[in-house]
Design a protein around this motif. Structure first.
Motif, mmCIF file in Angstrom:
data_model
loop_
_atom_site.group_PDB
_atom_site.id
_atom_site.type_symbol
_atom_site.label_atom_id
_atom_site.label_comp_id
_atom_site.label_asym_id
_atom_site.label_seq_id
_atom_site.Cartn_x
_atom_site.Cartn_y
_atom_site.Cartn_z
ATOM 1 N N PRO A 61 0.823 -1.218 0.000
ATOM 2 C CA PRO A 61 0.000 0.000 0.000
ATOM 3 C C PRO A 61 0.852 1.261 0.000
ATOM 4 N N TYR A 62 0.239 2.353 -0.460
ATOM 5 C CA TYR A 62 0.928 3.636 -0.509
ATOM 6 C C TYR A 62 0.976 4.237 0.889
ATOM 7 N N GLY A 63 2.106 4.103 1.550
ATOM 8 C CA GLY A 63 2.271 4.659 2.882
ATOM 9 C C GLY A 63 3.029 5.967 2.851
ATOM 10 N N VAL A 64 3.354 6.463 4.035
ATOM 11 C CA VAL A 64 4.127 7.693 4.157
ATOM 12 C C VAL A 64 5.600 7.380 3.966
ATOM 13 N N PRO A 65 6.309 8.120 3.106
ATOM 14 C CA PRO A 65 7.757 7.898 2.968
ATOM 15 C C PRO A 65 8.452 8.090 4.306
ATOM 16 N N ARG A 66 9.513 7.330 4.516
ATOM 17 C CA ARG A 66 10.209 7.408 5.800
ATOM 18 C C ARG A 66 11.481 8.264 5.741
ATOM 19 N N ASP A 67 11.905 8.675 4.531
ATOM 20 C CA ASP A 67 13.149 9.450 4.450
ATOM 21 C C ASP A 67 12.853 10.937 4.639
ATOM 22 N N LEU A 68 13.731 11.602 5.369
ATOM 23 C CA LEU A 68 13.531 12.983 5.784
ATOM 24 C C LEU A 68 13.501 13.943 4.606
ATOM 25 N N SER A 69 14.332 13.711 3.593
ATOM 26 C CA SER A 69 14.397 14.651 2.472
ATOM 27 C C SER A 69 13.073 14.710 1.720
ATOM 28 N N THR A 70 12.440 13.558 1.518
ATOM 29 C CA THR A 70 11.147 13.542 0.829
ATOM 30 C C THR A 70 10.091 14.237 1.665
ATOM 31 N N LEU A 71 10.069 13.960 2.966
ATOM 32 C CA LEU A 71 9.084 14.591 3.842
ATOM 33 C C LEU A 71 9.272 16.104 3.881
ATOM 34 N N LEU A 72 10.514 16.555 3.877
ATOM 35 C CA LEU A 72 10.779 17.989 3.889
ATOM 36 C C LEU A 72 10.292 18.640 2.595
ATOM 37 N N ARG A 73 10.527 17.968 1.472
ATOM 38 C CA ARG A 73 10.061 18.488 0.188
ATOM 39 C C ARG A 73 8.536 18.576 0.164
ATOM 40 N N TYR A 74 7.876 17.547 0.690
ATOM 41 C CA TYR A 74 6.417 17.589 0.778
ATOM 42 C C TYR A 74 5.964 18.722 1.689
ATOM 43 N N GLY A 75 6.608 18.830 2.838
ATOM 44 C CA GLY A 75 6.192 19.824 3.816
ATOM 45 C C GLY A 75 6.346 21.248 3.338
ATOM 46 N N LEU A 76 7.304 21.505 2.457
ATOM 47 C CA LEU A 76 7.525 22.848 1.920
ATOM 48 C C LEU A 76 6.654 23.143 0.702
ATOM 49 N N ASN A 77 5.800 22.169 0.338
ATOM 50 C CA ASN A 77 4.907 22.336 -0.816
ATOM 51 C C ASN A 77 5.671 22.623 -2.108
ATOM 52 N N ARG A 78 6.805 21.934 -2.264
ATOM 53 C CA ARG A 78 7.604 22.118 -3.470
ATOM 54 C C ARG A 78 7.505 20.934 -4.425
ATOM 55 N N SER A 79 6.557 20.073 -4.161
ATOM 56 C CA SER A 79 6.458 18.838 -4.922
ATOM 57 C C SER A 79 5.232 18.858 -5.824
ATOM 58 N N ALA A 80 5.352 18.215 -6.997
ATOM 59 C CA ALA A 80 4.192 18.048 -7.872
ATOM 60 C C ALA A 80 3.333 16.876 -7.434
ATOM 61 N N ASP A 81 3.905 15.955 -6.642
ATOM 62 C CA ASP A 81 3.144 14.764 -6.278
ATOM 63 C C ASP A 81 2.383 14.897 -4.966
ATOM 64 N N VAL A 82 2.743 15.858 -4.101
ATOM 65 C CA VAL A 82 2.010 16.090 -2.857
ATOM 66 C C VAL A 82 1.898 17.593 -2.627
ATOM 67 N N HIS A 83 0.690 18.025 -2.234
ATOM 68 C CA HIS A 83 0.473 19.441 -1.945
ATOM 69 C C HIS A 83 -0.470 19.552 -0.760
ATOM 70 N N PHE A 84 -0.212 20.523 0.129
ATOM 71 C CA PHE A 84 -1.020 20.728 1.332
ATOM 72 C C PHE A 84 -1.761 22.055 1.266
ATOM 73 N N ASP A 85 -3.016 22.030 1.693
ATOM 74 C CA ASP A 85 -3.716 23.239 2.098
ATOM 75 C C ASP A 85 -3.451 23.372 3.594
ATOM 76 N N TRP A 86 -2.580 24.313 3.964
ATOM 77 C CA TRP A 86 -2.126 24.374 5.348
ATOM 78 C C TRP A 86 -3.249 24.704 6.322
ATOM 79 N N SER A 87 -4.290 25.401 5.862
ATOM 80 C CA SER A 87 -5.405 25.692 6.760
ATOM 81 C C SER A 87 -6.176 24.426 7.132
ATOM 82 N N TYR A 88 -5.977 23.378 6.349
ATOM 83 C CA TYR A 88 -6.660 22.102 6.587
ATOM 84 C C TYR A 88 -5.900 21.219 7.570
#
Length: 420
Positions: A61-88
């Protein structure tokens, strides 16, 4: 289609996406009279807007990546594959925390084991329904390609693929030359790929659901327009008001995908259902360029799939409220990168499509009864695999509802794992 005043089916199925239509068909095959209810026509919501993959190879199954660099890229909203609405984020933080814990190696392995019987039969069950619906020639058994831009990520992918040998999957590792032989119009931006051979694909997933719905009606099922919010529990069963009048039945199935919460919450069930939104848009292909199968650009964070309407560019995940305004920033980021690997023309439609994937934090759907209500059944929360698991879910739930021996243990999918 009309319902007579004395029409009392055995079952009402809410939701005419791939899950609901498949459940309705399997119940009909087992001698149940069934009314399928949706506010729209079949296959026009989440089931329409996917990549057309019947993902037999998705055994983990598609889980959460465990490596810090990927999580940081996701968290900064710099990725085409994951994006956050921070108010959510405050609303979904508990869900994300549980998702993170369920993505640890041991829980993820348990989820993979539980899901494997469904994944293994995904193509087989589609083939059976497609043959009955007369659309089996539309099934493309050419697999899909997972491509890479860097030698580092390509090497990691080869290692990951090799670790899946125990699952009996068939795949081929393609260097640059082999990739070009397989897909001659991909550019040399891609250094290599893994070609997963077991999955099948569909060029019009919404059309496939409509074909299944037509089969349902042709075999005696009734499809009505109605709203599940008008559902009522009555003595001896359930009723709903449709455009053709009130329909009563002793049993109902809630297969409303992202809208399932409108029913289970009103009935007092607590299930951590959350949406991952996604977008797509179609392009023409320049000249005589083509793709033989869907291609995922893993490093680019998008998928290109040859569809009936053109080349479908799909995004990854957007964490945002289901009904908030579209924010197709991921498509805008992915489009120039997609043009780097394939010669695309202009967008075909002016407005991108947006839909929501119904997701549960333990990466398993809910398939089974509502334990506090007689005659209540659920089938939703298939995460990224609604199209993949529609027919096999329909079979499993129909076996449960009719008292047959089930082809696999349904216990991992019981609602009670959340609501005790």
């Amino acid at each position: 289609m009309t319902v007579q005043a004395n029409h009392n089916p055995d079952t009402i199925v809410f939701g005419a996406g791939i899950i609901g239509v498949s459940v309705a068909l399997h119940l009909l095959q087992r001698g149940r009279s069934v009314v399928l209810v949706d506010r729209r026509e079949a296959g026009e919501e989440t089931s329409y807007g996917n990549a057309g993959l019947i993902e037999r190879a998705s055994v983990i199954p598609y889980g959460v990546p465990r490596d810090l660099s990927t999580l940081l890229r996701y968290g900064l909203n710099r990725s085409a594959d994951v994006h956050f609405d921070w108010s959510y984020l405050p609303r979904i933080a508990p869900w994300l925390w549980r998702f993170w814990r369920e993505s640890a190696p041991k829980p993820l392995a348990r989820a993979a084991s539980d899901m494997l019987p469904l994944i293994e039969r995904s193509v087989i069950e589609h083939e059976a329904l497609m043959a009955e619906a007369g659309v089996l020639p539309h099934l493309r058994k050419t697999g899909w390609i997972e491509s890479y831009r860097s030698e580092k990520t390509f090497a990691r992918a080869r290692k990951t693929a090799s670790a899946l040998h125990d699952f009996g999957l068939n795949f081929e590792v393609l260097d640059r030359k082999a990739l070009v032989r397989r897909e001659p119009h991909l550019s040399d931006v891609l250094v290599g790929a893994v070609h997963w051979l077991d999955p099948a694909t569909i060029a019009d997933p919404g059309g496939l659901v409509k074909a299944y719905a037509k089969l349902f009606v042709d075999r005696g099922g009734v499809f009505l327009r109605g709203d599940a919010c008008k559902l009522r529990q009555e003595k001896g069963g359930w009723s709903v008001v449709t455009g053709q009048g009130s329909v009563q039945a002793p049993e109902i199935v809630v297969a409303l995908g992202p809208w399932s919460g409108s029913v289970f919450q009103s009935l007092g069930y607590r299930i951590p259902l959350m949406m991952k939104r996604g977008y797509h848009v179609h392009f023409g292909a320049k000249g005589d360029s083509f793709l033989n199968r869907p291609v995922v650009d893993v490093d680019g964070g998008f998928l290109l799939a040859p569809m009936t309407r053109g080349m479908r560019l799909t995004t990854g995940i957007e964490f945002a409220p289901r009904d908030s305004l579209p924010t197709p920033v991921q498509l805008d980021r992915a489009e120039p990168r997609a043009r780097e690997i394939f010669p695309l023309e202009d967008r075909i439609e002016p407005t991108p499509w947006m839909g929501s994937r119904p997701c549960l934090p333990d990466m398993r759907p809910v398939i089974g009864r509502g334990p506090r209500h007689k005659g209540l059944w659920f089938a939703f929360g298939h995460n990224h695999h609604g199209l993949t698991l529609g027919p096999v879910t329909g079979r499993l739930l129909a076996e449960m509802m009719t008292g047959e021996s089930t082809f696999t243990d349904p216990a991992p999918f019981a609602l009670e794992r959340f609501d005790r």
